[in-house]
Write a protein that holds these residues in place. Structure first.
Motif, PDB file in Angstrom:
ATOM      1  N   LEU A   1     -63.612  60.389 -17.525  1.00  0.00           N
ATOM      2  CA  LEU A   1     -64.271  59.236 -17.153  1.00  0.00           C
ATOM      3  C   LEU A   1     -65.345  58.515 -18.023  1.00  0.00           C
ATOM      4  CD1 LEU A   1     -63.935  59.415 -13.215  1.00  0.00           C
ATOM      5  CD2 LEU A   1     -62.186  58.406 -14.980  1.00  0.00           C
TER       6      LEU A   1
ATOM      7  N   ALA B   1     -66.061  62.679   0.296  1.00  0.00           N
ATOM      8  CA  ALA B   1     -65.761  61.081   0.095  1.00  0.00           C
ATOM      9  C   ALA B   1     -64.216  60.718   0.458  1.00  0.00           C
ATOM     10  CB  ALA B   1     -65.932  60.719  -1.327  1.00  0.00           C
TER      11      ALA B   1
ATOM     12  N   PRO C   1     -64.126  59.197   4.497  1.00  0.00           N
ATOM     13  CA  PRO C   1     -64.419  57.887   3.787  1.00  0.00           C
ATOM     14  C   PRO C   1     -65.269  57.011   4.374  1.00  0.00           C
ATOM     15  CG  PRO C   1     -62.071  58.043   4.621  1.00  0.00           C
ATOM     16  CD  PRO C   1     -62.576  59.272   4.706  1.00  0.00           C
ATOM     17  N   ASP C   2     -65.122  56.842   5.786  1.00  0.00           N
ATOM     18  CA  ASP C   2     -66.125  55.951   6.440  1.00  0.00           C
ATOM     19  C   ASP C   2     -67.428  56.219   6.437  1.00  0.00           C
ATOM     20  OD1 ASP C   2     -63.907  54.537   6.985  1.00  0.00           O
ATOM     21  OD2 ASP C   2     -63.179  55.698   8.772  1.00  0.00           O
TER      22      ASP C   2
ATOM     23  N   MET D   1     -70.320  57.404 -10.246  1.00  0.00           N
ATOM     24  CA  MET D   1     -69.056  56.504  -9.976  1.00  0.00           C
ATOM     25  C   MET D   1     -69.068  55.960  -8.671  1.00  0.00           C
ATOM     26  SD  MET D   1     -65.390  58.878 -10.206  1.00  0.00           S
ATOM     27  CE  MET D   1     -65.501  59.825  -8.860  1.00  0.00           C
TER      28      MET D   1
ATOM     29  N   GLY E   1     -69.462  52.060  -8.583  1.00  0.00           N
ATOM     30  CA  GLY E   1     -68.095  51.736  -8.116  1.00  0.00           C
ATOM     31  C   GLY E   1     -68.380  50.686  -6.832  1.00  0.00           C
ATOM     32  N   HIS E   2     -69.231  51.086  -6.081  1.00  0.00           N
ATOM     33  CA  HIS E   2     -69.546  50.551  -4.876  1.00  0.00           C
ATOM     34  C   HIS E   2     -70.107  49.215  -5.080  1.00  0.00           C
ATOM     35  CE1 HIS E   2     -70.276  49.506  -0.785  1.00  0.00           C
ATOM     36  NE2 HIS E   2     -71.644  49.152  -0.889  1.00  0.00           N
TER      37      HIS E   2
ATOM     38  N   GLU F   1     -70.114  47.394  -8.202  1.00  0.00           N
ATOM     39  CA  GLU F   1     -69.132  46.683  -8.745  1.00  0.00           C
ATOM     40  C   GLU F   1     -68.274  45.909  -7.593  1.00  0.00           C
ATOM     41  OE1 GLU F   1     -68.297  49.240 -12.676  1.00  0.00           O
ATOM     42  OE2 GLU F   1     -66.517  48.088 -11.575  1.00  0.00           O
ATOM     43  N   HIS F   2     -67.740  46.748  -6.675  1.00  0.00           N
ATOM     44  CA  HIS F   2     -66.941  46.260  -5.563  1.00  0.00           C
ATOM     45  C   HIS F   2     -67.663  45.162  -4.589  1.00  0.00           C
ATOM     46  CE1 HIS F   2     -64.320  46.384  -1.887  1.00  0.00           C
ATOM     47  NE2 HIS F   2     -63.404  46.787  -2.737  1.00  0.00           N
ATOM     48  N   GLN F   3     -68.795  45.316  -4.399  1.00  0.00           N
ATOM     49  CA  GLN F   3     -69.559  44.312  -3.441  1.00  0.00           C
ATOM     50  C   GLN F   3     -70.147  43.318  -4.262  1.00  0.00           C
ATOM     51  OE1 GLN F   3     -69.283  44.958  -0.128  1.00  0.00           O
ATOM     52  NE2 GLN F   3     -67.868  46.530  -0.635  1.00  0.00           N
TER      53      GLN F   3
ATOM     54  N   LYS G   1     -59.420  66.088  14.168  1.00  0.00           N
ATOM     55  CA  LYS G   1     -59.767  65.318  13.084  1.00  0.00           C
ATOM     56  C   LYS G   1     -59.683  63.666  13.496  1.00  0.00           C
ATOM     57  CE  LYS G   1     -60.483  64.026   8.437  1.00  0.00           C
ATOM     58  NZ  LYS G   1     -60.943  62.713   8.440  1.00  0.00           N
TER      59      LYS G   1
ATOM     60  N   VAL H   1     -66.501  58.736  15.052  1.00  0.00           N
ATOM     61  CA  VAL H   1     -67.312  58.100  13.665  1.00  0.00           C
ATOM     62  C   VAL H   1     -67.366  56.698  13.472  1.00  0.00           C
ATOM     63  CG1 VAL H   1     -67.294  58.322  11.402  1.00  0.00           C
ATOM     64  CG2 VAL H   1     -67.302  60.491  12.608  1.00  0.00           C
ATOM     65  N   GLN H   2     -65.973  56.330  13.771  1.00  0.00           N
ATOM     66  CA  GLN H   2     -65.739  54.441  13.610  1.00  0.00           C
ATOM     67  C   GLN H   2     -66.775  53.926  14.565  1.00  0.00           C
ATOM     68  OE1 GLN H   2     -64.217  52.569  12.026  1.00  0.00           O
ATOM     69  NE2 GLN H   2     -63.023  53.674  10.631  1.00  0.00           N
TER      70      GLN H   2
ATOM     71  N   LEU I   1     -70.183  54.318  13.734  1.00  0.00           N
ATOM     72  CA  LEU I   1     -70.543  53.380  12.793  1.00  0.00           C
ATOM     73  C   LEU I   1     -70.552  51.672  12.769  1.00  0.00           C
ATOM     74  CD1 LEU I   1     -68.345  55.249   9.701  1.00  0.00           C
ATOM     75  CD2 LEU I   1     -71.081  55.394  10.164  1.00  0.00           C
TER      76      LEU I   1
ATOM     77  N   PRO J   1     -58.645  55.275   0.541  1.00  0.00           N
ATOM     78  CA  PRO J   1     -59.750  54.770   1.035  1.00  0.00           C
ATOM     79  C   PRO J   1     -60.957  54.528   0.228  1.00  0.00           C
ATOM     80  CG  PRO J   1     -59.185  57.069   1.871  1.00  0.00           C
ATOM     81  CD  PRO J   1     -58.247  56.729   0.954  1.00  0.00           C
ATOM     82  N   TRP J   2     -60.887  55.429  -1.048  1.00  0.00           N
ATOM     83  CA  TRP J   2     -61.873  55.154  -2.176  1.00  0.00           C
ATOM     84  C   TRP J   2     -62.291  53.784  -2.626  1.00  0.00           C
ATOM     85  CZ3 TRP J   2     -65.661  58.259  -4.476  1.00  0.00           C
ATOM     86  CH2 TRP J   2     -66.066  57.867  -5.582  1.00  0.00           C
ATOM     87  N   THR J   3     -61.100  53.064  -2.837  1.00  0.00           N
ATOM     88  CA  THR J   3     -61.382  51.815  -3.269  1.00  0.00           C
ATOM     89  C   THR J   3     -61.547  50.595  -2.211  1.00  0.00           C
ATOM     90  OG1 THR J   3     -58.781  51.721  -3.512  1.00  0.00           O
ATOM     91  CG2 THR J   3     -60.119  52.117  -5.525  1.00  0.00           C
ATOM     92  N   ARG J   4     -61.458  50.962  -0.909  1.00  0.00           N
ATOM     93  CA  ARG J   4     -61.850  50.047   0.131  1.00  0.00           C
ATOM     94  C   ARG J   4     -63.159  49.576   0.067  1.00  0.00           C
ATOM     95  NH1 ARG J   4     -59.262  53.243   4.606  1.00  0.00           N
ATOM     96  NH2 ARG J   4     -61.184  53.889   5.246  1.00  0.00           N
ATOM     97  N   VAL J   5     -64.354  50.386  -0.613  1.00  0.00           N
ATOM     98  CA  VAL J   5     -65.507  49.892  -0.705  1.00  0.00           C
ATOM     99  C   VAL J   5     -65.912  50.209  -2.248  1.00  0.00           C
ATOM    100  CG1 VAL J   5     -66.139  50.257   1.679  1.00  0.00           C
ATOM    101  CG2 VAL J   5     -66.478  52.254   0.012  1.00  0.00           C
ATOM    102  N   ARG J   6     -65.048  50.580  -3.009  1.00  0.00           N
ATOM    103  CA  ARG J   6     -65.543  50.737  -4.486  1.00  0.00           C
ATOM    104  C   ARG J   6     -64.609  50.356  -5.601  1.00  0.00           C
ATOM    105  NH1 ARG J   6     -65.678  55.271  -1.568  1.00  0.00           N
ATOM    106  NH2 ARG J   6     -67.454  56.323  -0.900  1.00  0.00           N
ATOM    107  N   THR J   7     -64.814  50.174  -6.620  1.00  0.00           N
ATOM    108  CA  THR J   7     -63.764  49.865  -7.602  1.00  0.00           C
ATOM    109  C   THR J   7     -63.380  51.253  -7.893  1.00  0.00           C
ATOM    110  OG1 THR J   7     -65.456  50.023  -9.505  1.00  0.00           O
ATOM    111  CG2 THR J   7     -64.898  47.780  -8.588  1.00  0.00           C
TER     112      THR J   7
ATOM    113  N   PRO K   1     -62.311  54.348 -10.447  1.00  0.00           N
ATOM    114  CA  PRO K   1     -62.690  54.743 -11.571  1.00  0.00           C
ATOM    115  C   PRO K   1     -61.825  54.491 -12.851  1.00  0.00           C
ATOM    116  CG  PRO K   1     -62.096  56.708 -10.233  1.00  0.00           C
ATOM    117  CD  PRO K   1     -61.911  55.286  -9.564  1.00  0.00           C
TER     118      PRO K   1
END
Lengths: 260, 472
Positions: free
Chosen positions: A25, A189, A193-194, A224, A228-229, A231-233, B4, B11-12, B15, B445-451, B453
């Motif tokens: 990357l 992560a 994820p949350d 990253m 990444g965050h 950029e997204h936000q 889990k 957790v939800q 948060l 879930p990575w791209t829910r809050v991030r672009t 990579p």
């Protein structure tokens, strides 16, 4: 780390372990790291058989699966040259955890010898090469995020800062709770994820609040995650996301005309 | 994987609760600052932490002998010692003492072991009343909640929430959001309970084998009242709280109060060494010590994990934990939350029940950095991650291997094969670079809050070759 690290004299040659994340990357960061060392008159060797330090499997509890990967890296760096790693996280794995991975195994002595040759890039530049940087860049406001492994495992937070402070046109700004984790944590992560999202949102906001033009980090995992965050936000001053760079790329870009 | 899903659900909820998030953030920021201010001299702190960890490690190493010595010296002092292997036994012991005295009312000082025993539920089912007198415990008892922090059990509530709770439970007391006024009203309610109770119950911070002394650290004076006003005092504690010598106490006390609340010393420090002696005008007529095992001996068997028994329950690891700060104590679903809870609770109750907890950490190391007795918390969490997926069935940890899934194990086997074979790895990265345009820009879930990579057009392997870095 309260242990005092002993640094070798300036070597003629070093090995470079690029890390898998940089390989795929952020290859320019790896290249910049090698060029910074090379510019100091030290030959840099990048063994082509290197892959990944093994940390993802190790942190997920898969110890046997880690061992095979670690042994591959050890085979790649057979001579007694220092091994420079542009990541606190991977360097921490290789210096501090490899001995644990092989504790009580036949390869233990070999692995311990290897681990003692591992250095994180910024500590190597500061303590072994005693690098002196001349800033050629425009004035810029920079926030530094030091990875938790760089800070706590490798103890190189000061070295990151010291290098940035050598650059005359760089104004280093400090974000709130700067020592707090950005929420990356490798597989964390993915598994949580949350929680990770909540952590990175706070980190990105704190960095943005400093008004920094740019974010620098010694670890691409954090980079990253945070950039990444952003950029997204669309987080950043004047609604531009803040540019993120590995510290090696940043140092190289601002100084490389001096000897070229 | 039900644990889990349940964990994720909690957790939800946490948060998505801005009030809760803000309560924890503010409280943890405050506690971190207090601790930091209490250790202005970092070398003093380091020396003390080294000393503290040695004292605790020494006590654990000698634990079997020290427990015998503690029993002998307590007995000689007139303290009646009871052993409980399980929480059922411990509850039964407490009940029997109460019944022997025809007691129906208990006033309690703060005790995490009594929470571990779920003693209030047990005794209430037997028709006994148990009133919590620690302010935080009193608040959560009013709201039928469990502690969200080991030293500050009601830390998840804001003062406004507490004011509303007090008003709902005590309509005759005027509404106030002033902390001092609220504290005074709780004091007023509780005062008579101390006199009415036939039994006072407390925890123990340190049990000194050399002298048979029970040490109790507190700030509100309720601990002293519980242990001196009622005619019978019962102290409940885990067997790991034993120390060898009286001189071991001061360094640990210094560490405990500074790490927990940034205090140089707590407002009260009680040393209980006997019941009321002939000619004395106050103090309980009987003192009982209940020593609870509840899996501690099992934790003790493992050379590495047994370090988790060093804990002196200061809470600094949770105060500094970025995960705990985000989700709060209740989301963990265990009695003890935060990093130390994620170490201890899965060992006590099984990885099959709490295996998710060791994964709920970024291994950032903040906990290990502040632990006053230098418990290597990240290392222990890491070890438990191994225990839950290992499949050789040789370890002693409860629920070993229970979180292993065939799919995940297969992924790691493949991953290992690809990264142990350079040719495979290089082909893989070459393919990834070649088809980088085909990589989706949404990855779970990575791209829910991030672009997503971005894969570089050329790998470092390739660039290094082109620039001549690949050989000597």
């Amino acid at each position: 780390m309260s242990l005092i690290q002993h640094y070798p004299d300036r070597p003629e040659k070093v090995y470079f372990f690029g890390t898998c994340l940089i390989d795929l990357l952020y290859p320019q960061a790896g290249l910049a790291g090698m060029r910074l060392i090379q510019r100091e008159g030290v030959q840099v060797i990048f063994p082509q058989d290197q892959t990944c330090c093994g940390q993802p499997a190790w942190n997920s509890g898969y110890r046997n699966e880690t061992r095979a990967v670690v042994l591959n890296q050890i085979r790649c760096f057979p001579k007694d040259y220092p091994i420079v790693v542009p990541s606190g996280s991977c360097a921490g794995m290789m210096r501090h955890h490899y001995p644990e991975v092989f504790k009580g195994k036949p390869e233990e002595a070999l692995v311990n010898e290897f681990s003692q040759r591992v250095f994180e890039l910024t500590e190597f530049l500061v303590h072994v090469l005693k690098i002196e940087l001349k800033d050629l860049g425009e004035p810029v406001k920079v926030a530094l995020h030091t990875a938790c492994s760089a800070r706590r495992e490798m103890g190189v937070a000061d070295e990151h800062e010291a290098l940035l402070r050598q650059l005359g046109n760089v104004q280093l700004v400090e974000q709130a709770r700067k020592a707090e984790c950005c929420g990356f944590g490798g597989t964390f992560a993915v598994k949580h994820p949350d929680i990770s999202a909540a952590m990175v949102a706070d980190k990105a906001q704190a960095i943005s609040d400093t008004g920094a033009d740019q974010l620098v980090s010694g670890d691409c995992g954090c980079l990253m995650n945070i950039t990444g965050h952003m950029e997204h936000q669309g987080i950043g001053p004047r609604n531009h996301h803040i540019k993120g760079q590995h510290i090696a790329s940043f140092l190289w870009e601002r100084t490389h005309a001096t000897k070229s | 994987m039900q644990q889990k899903a349940e964990f994720d659900q909690r957790v939800q909820e946490a948060l998505n609760n801005p009030q809760l998030r803000s309560n924890f953030r503010i409280a943890m920021d405050g506690l971190m600052e207090k601790r930091s201010n209490a250790f202005p001299d970092k070398s003093f702190m380091e020396e003390l932490r080294v000393l503290g960890s040695k004292i605790r490690a020494n006590a654990l190493a000698k634990q079997p002998e020290l427990l015998e010595q503690l029993e002998a010296n307590c007995t000689r002092n007139g303290i009646q010692v009871h052993w409980a292997e399980t929480i059922e036994q411990a509850n039964r012991i407490v009940l029997e003492i109460m019944e022997r005295h025809n007691a129906t009312r208990m006033i309690k000082g703060k005790s995490m072991v009594s929470e571990e025993m779920e003693m209030n539920h047990f005794l209430e089912a037997q028709g006994k009343s148990c009133i919590e007198s620690d302010l935080g415990e009193y608040i959560i008892q009013l709201d039928h909640e469990t502690p969200s922090h080991i030293i500050a059990p009601a830390i998840h509530k804001s003062k406004q929430e507490i004011a509303k709770l007090f008003k709902a439970k005590h309509p005759d007391i005027p509404y106030s959001e002033d902390i001092e006024t609220m504290t005074r009203s709780a004091r007023q309610v509780l005062r008579s309970k101390f006199y009415e109770a036939e039994i006072g119950l407390s925890g123990v911070n340190f049990a000194v084998a050399e002298t048979g002394t029970l040490c109790l650290v507190e700030n509100e004076g309720n601990g002293r009242m519980c242990t001196t006003v009622p005619p019978v005092h019962i102290a409940v504690t885990g067997i790991e709280k034993v120390l060898e010598k009286l001189s071991d106490v001061p360094p640990l006390l210094k560490l405990l109060t500074r790490s927990a609340s940034g205090q140089h010393i707590s407002t009260y420090f009680n040393m209980i060494s006997s019941p009321r002696k002939p000619g004395e005008r106050d103090g309980p007529k009987e003192v009982h010590l209940v020593l609870l095992d509840n899996q501690r001996s099992k934790i003790y068997e493992d050379d590495e994990l047994f370090d988790s028994l060093r804990c002196i329950r200061c809470g600094a690891c949770m105060n500094h934990c970025p995960v705990y700060t985000r989700i709060g104590g209740h989301a963990y679903g265990s009695l003890i939350p935060g990093p130390i809870g994620s170490c201890i609770e899965p060992q006590k109750f099984g990885l099959d029940k709490f295996g998710v907890l060791p994964t709920a950490s970024t291994l950032c190391g903040a906990c290990g950095e502040v632990c006053p007795v230098k418990i290597p918390l990240p290392k222990l969490l890491h070890r438990l991650r191994y225990e839950q997926v290992r499949d050789d069935h040789t370890g002693a940890t409860n629920g070993q291997g229970s979180q292993r899934s065939g799919k995940e194990a297969m992924i790691w086997k493949l991953w290992s094969w690809a990264h142990a074979n350079p040719a495979v790895y290089r082909s893989g990265t070459r393919l990834a670079s070649l088809f980088r345009g085909a990589i989706p820009n949404k990855i779970g879930p990575w791209t829910r809050v991030r672009t997503a990579p971005k894969i570089a057009p050329k790998s470092l392997h390739q660039l290094a070759r082109e620039e001549g870095f690949d050989h000597e």
